[in-house]
Write a protein that holds these residues in place. Structure first.
Motif, mmCIF file in Angstrom:
data_model
loop_
_atom_site.group_PDB
_atom_site.id
_atom_site.type_symbol
_atom_site.label_atom_id
_atom_site.label_comp_id
_atom_site.label_asym_id
_atom_site.label_seq_id
_atom_site.Cartn_x
_atom_site.Cartn_y
_atom_site.Cartn_z
ATOM 1 N N MET A 375 0.831 -1.210 0.000
ATOM 2 C CA MET A 375 0.000 0.000 0.000
ATOM 3 C C MET A 375 0.866 1.262 0.000
ATOM 4 S SD MET A 375 -3.224 -0.878 2.518
ATOM 5 C CE MET A 375 -4.259 0.451 1.890
ATOM 6 N N GLY A 376 1.899 1.250 0.843
ATOM 7 C CA GLY A 376 2.789 2.401 0.887
ATOM 8 C C GLY A 376 3.520 2.594 -0.423
ATOM 9 N N GLN A 377 4.057 1.482 -0.959
ATOM 10 C CA GLN A 377 4.813 1.552 -2.208
ATOM 11 C C GLN A 377 3.943 2.031 -3.362
ATOM 12 O OE1 GLN A 377 7.969 0.847 -2.056
ATOM 13 N NE2 GLN A 377 8.723 0.427 -4.113
ATOM 14 N N THR A 378 2.736 1.488 -3.448
ATOM 15 C CA THR A 378 1.847 1.800 -4.566
ATOM 16 C C THR A 378 1.389 3.252 -4.514
ATOM 17 O OG1 THR A 378 1.108 -0.499 -4.626
ATOM 18 C CG2 THR A 378 -0.281 1.110 -5.728
ATOM 19 N N THR A 379 1.046 3.729 -3.327
ATOM 20 C CA THR A 379 0.601 5.114 -3.199
ATOM 21 C C THR A 379 1.721 6.081 -3.555
ATOM 22 O OG1 THR A 379 -0.931 4.446 -1.432
ATOM 23 C CG2 THR A 379 -0.488 6.796 -1.663
ATOM 24 N N LEU A 380 2.909 5.794 -3.080
ATOM 25 C CA LEU A 380 4.041 6.666 -3.401
ATOM 26 C C LEU A 380 4.378 6.613 -4.884
ATOM 27 C CD1 LEU A 380 6.243 6.016 -0.256
ATOM 28 C CD2 LEU A 380 5.205 8.198 -0.920
ATOM 29 N N GLU A 381 4.245 5.442 -5.480
ATOM 30 C CA GLU A 381 4.452 5.363 -6.924
ATOM 31 C C GLU A 381 3.459 6.266 -7.649
ATOM 32 O OE1 GLU A 381 5.003 1.701 -9.864
ATOM 33 O OE2 GLU A 381 2.879 2.105 -9.494
ATOM 34 N N SER A 382 2.200 6.214 -7.247
ATOM 35 C CA SER A 382 1.175 7.036 -7.889
ATOM 36 C C SER A 382 1.485 8.520 -7.751
ATOM 37 C CB SER A 382 -0.198 6.727 -7.296
ATOM 38 O OG SER A 382 -0.621 5.427 -7.628
ATOM 39 N N VAL A 383 1.830 8.948 -6.548
ATOM 40 C CA VAL A 383 2.124 10.363 -6.311
ATOM 41 C C VAL A 383 3.289 10.823 -7.189
ATOM 42 C CG1 VAL A 383 2.921 12.065 -4.624
ATOM 43 C CG2 VAL A 383 1.243 10.338 -3.950
ATOM 44 N N ASN A 384 4.354 10.047 -7.199
ATOM 45 C CA ASN A 384 5.547 10.447 -7.948
ATOM 46 C C ASN A 384 5.334 10.386 -9.457
ATOM 47 O OD1 ASN A 384 8.161 10.915 -6.150
ATOM 48 N ND2 ASN A 384 6.906 9.389 -5.108
ATOM 49 N N LEU A 385 4.572 9.399 -9.935
ATOM 50 C CA LEU A 385 4.266 9.342 -11.361
ATOM 51 C C LEU A 385 3.441 10.545 -11.800
ATOM 52 C CD1 LEU A 385 3.406 5.571 -11.986
ATOM 53 C CD2 LEU A 385 5.340 6.850 -12.923
ATOM 54 N N LEU A 386 2.410 10.871 -11.025
ATOM 55 C CA LEU A 386 1.566 12.010 -11.376
ATOM 56 C C LEU A 386 2.356 13.310 -11.376
ATOM 57 C CD1 LEU A 386 -1.642 11.099 -9.328
ATOM 58 C CD2 LEU A 386 -1.431 11.079 -11.823
ATOM 59 N N ALA A 387 3.196 13.487 -10.368
ATOM 60 C CA ALA A 387 3.984 14.721 -10.266
ATOM 61 C C ALA A 387 4.979 14.831 -11.419
ATOM 62 C CB ALA A 387 4.718 14.769 -8.929
ATOM 63 N N SER A 388 5.707 13.752 -11.688
ATOM 64 C CA SER A 388 6.709 13.788 -12.759
ATOM 65 C C SER A 388 6.054 13.978 -14.117
ATOM 66 C CB SER A 388 7.525 12.492 -12.753
ATOM 67 O OG SER A 388 8.255 12.365 -11.554
ATOM 68 N N SER A 389 4.913 13.333 -14.326
ATOM 69 C CA SER A 389 4.217 13.451 -15.604
ATOM 70 C C SER A 389 3.723 14.870 -15.828
ATOM 71 C CB SER A 389 3.040 12.471 -15.645
ATOM 72 O OG SER A 389 2.335 12.577 -16.862
ATOM 73 N N ALA A 390 3.156 15.478 -14.786
ATOM 74 C CA ALA A 390 2.668 16.853 -14.914
ATOM 75 C C ALA A 390 3.820 17.814 -15.196
ATOM 76 C CB ALA A 390 1.916 17.265 -13.654
ATOM 77 N N ASP A 391 4.927 17.635 -14.492
ATOM 78 C CA ASP A 391 6.097 18.491 -14.730
ATOM 79 C C ASP A 391 6.592 18.366 -16.169
ATOM 80 O OD1 ASP A 391 6.409 19.795 -12.286
ATOM 81 O OD2 ASP A 391 7.589 18.169 -11.411
ATOM 82 N N ALA A 392 6.699 17.131 -16.644
ATOM 83 C CA ALA A 392 7.200 16.899 -18.003
ATOM 84 C C ALA A 392 6.246 17.442 -19.054
ATOM 85 C CB ALA A 392 7.441 15.407 -18.218
ATOM 86 N N PHE A 393 4.940 17.300 -18.818
ATOM 87 C CA PHE A 393 3.955 17.762 -19.793
ATOM 88 C C PHE A 393 4.032 19.280 -19.955
ATOM 89 C CE2 PHE A 393 -0.145 18.720 -21.651
ATOM 90 C CZ PHE A 393 -0.356 17.647 -22.510
#
Length: 475
Positions: A375-393
């Motif tokens: 649960m911890g790993q998956t949630t952190l993956e989601s947060v970091n993916l969303l943040a990195s994707s938004a920054d890159a976009f």
């Protein structure tokens, strides 16, 4: 000299890499869980170090570490332990956490990993022998004092997730919102045709369309704030089952206060420790907000992808920046790669939500949830993916988008939905017949109205003014 040293725990001797800061229990977990090769997210490791630091502060201030326990610490030893925990929190020992994510469901292995690293590093800071059998700063008696994995590991998850959302995701979403809002303002006078059901609809302004996208991002920021709010209650202080056995009654409050001061996030002790230990509903709620944000990012990027389709056989109302060749066989082809990247990220996060929901619903039996590492790993993956994707976009797409005014405007006059503005003058039925006739004849609504003298020229020009159609009018 051997590459290994012998460490001992309650189950016997274990061979540990000679220079590792971790000890026997960590090595057993490494041996037991050769599952994925994925170690805990560094955000969670750093949060665990911060939680141990806060726990040390609480036990120091409550007189527990230097009291009459099994082996009281002196002030210098306490300071060394706190400094070692701070080093873990600052990422100095990230290579000392080798345990697989798919481990014991409570996270006990990783909790002991942190305890062992802090213990041995503290001993080293005191110029002691960290390889000796006797530990003057003990991983259980001192580093883990007043704690259980069952309350400190979920506490670290909450801290890690809240910090990642606040420090990474929210700034990225704000940047994305600002980028879209600027486009909305710059393109406010560009008329284009609307589309509903993927079919022609009445005109709107390109700036209005992007204003809608910007509003979606503003709401996503609000949802990210709500996601932080869902994990502010901390389980620490409940120890094994929520009863608080072997800890000071004020311990949980002291730890939450220390963490709030360290992070500037208003963490509080859980209102009910039996709920806080046993269930991860707050994390499920938190990820639900992340799932909604992912849905928004998928929608916005997919709409922009469609608006940029072409350049000759699509809409091409927005010109997306060229980033890389798009085909290994079609020369000159360029694809909307940043949109596609964001859509894949969003799909991953939406899939992650299934993992979180199932883990929260089925993993919490009686006094403990046993799905916490994933649960911890998956949630952190989601947060970091969303943040990195938004920054890159923002950096590689939205900031450099350009409006294709010619493509926007050339379709407006051709649209059969222009007839909608004639409803108040000629009624729905007659307007419908006019639209069908225009489609069959290939003529525009304006051309037919002029030929058939349906309205005088001034009234017709006012009724078919595309800019006027983009806003409501009282008359």
């Amino acid at each position: 000299m051997s590459d290994f040293r012998t460490e001992r725990d309650s189950m016997g001797d274990v061979q540990v890499p000679r220079n590792a800061y971790y000890g026997a229990q960590t090595q057993r977990a490494v041996d037991n869980f050769p599952i994925s090769g994925w170690t805990l997210h560094t955000d969670l490791i750093h949060a665990m170090g911060l939680v141990k630091f806060a726990c040390g502060i609480a036990n120091r201030d409550l007189g527990k570490l230097t009291g009459t326990g099994k082996r009281p610490l002196n002030d210098k030893e306490v300071e060394a332990m706190l400094n070692a925990a701070r080093e873990v929190a600052n990422g100095k020992h990230d290579d000392q956490f080798p345990i697989d994510v798919f481990q014991t469901g409570s996270g006990t292995s990783s909790n002991m990993n942190v305890n062992e690293v802090i213990s041995n590093r503290a001993i080293e800071l005191l110029d002691g022998d960290r390889f000796a059998a006797e530990k003057p700063v003990h991983p259980n008696d001192h580093v883990n004092m007043g704690q259980s994995t069952n309350d400190t590991f979920p506490t670290a998850i909450h801290v890690a997730v809240a910090m990642a959302i606040r420090n990474k995701l929210i700034p990225a979403l704000k940047k994305f919102h600002e980028s879209l809002a600027k486009k909305a303002e710059a393109w406010d006078q560009i008329i284009k045709i609307g589309r509903t059901h993927l079919a022609d609809a009445t005109p709107l302004r390109l700036g209005q369309e992007f204003g809608g996208f910007a509003r979606q991002l503003q709401l996503s920021i609000d949802r990210a704030e709500a996601a932080v709010g869902a994990v502010l209650e901390l389980p620490v202080g409940g120890t094994a089952v929520g009863s608080g056995i072997n800890t000071h009654p004020e311990f949980g409050d002291h730890v939450a206060t220390a963490l709030a001061e360290e992070t500037s996030i208003p963490f509080v002790e859980a209102e009910n420790h039996f709920e806080a230990n046993a269930q991860r509903d707050g994390l499920v709620e938190c990820h639900g907000h992340l799932r909604t944000i992912a849905s928004t990012l998928f929608n916005v990027s997919n709409n922009i992808r469609w608006l940029g389709s072409g350049p000759r056989c699509g809409f091409y109302e927005v010109q997306l920046p060229d980033r890389q060749p798009g085909s290994s066989i079609m020369p000159g082809k360029v694809n909307p790669v940043m949109c596609e990247s964001m859509m894949q990220v969003a799909a991953r996060v939406m899939g992650n939500d299934q993992t979180i929901t199932l883990s929260g619903a089925a993993g919490g039996n009686f006094q403990l949830n046993i799905m916490m590492p994933v649960m911890g790993q998956t949630t952190l993956e989601s947060v970091n993916l969303l943040a990195s994707s938004a920054d890159a976009f923002v950096e590689f797409c939205s900031d450099d988008m350009e409006a294709n005014e010619e493509a926007c405007e050339q379709m407006v006059e051709q649209s059969l939905s222009m007839v909608t503005s004639l409803n108040p003058y000629i009624g729905y039925e007659k307007a419908s017949k006019l639209a069908k006739e225009a489609f069959k004849s290939g003529k525009t609504i304006r051309e037919l109205c002029t030929e058939q003298q349906i309205l005088d020229e001034a009234t017709l020009n006012e009724a078919l003014d595309p800019m006027r159609m983009t806003e409501p009018h009282a008359d």
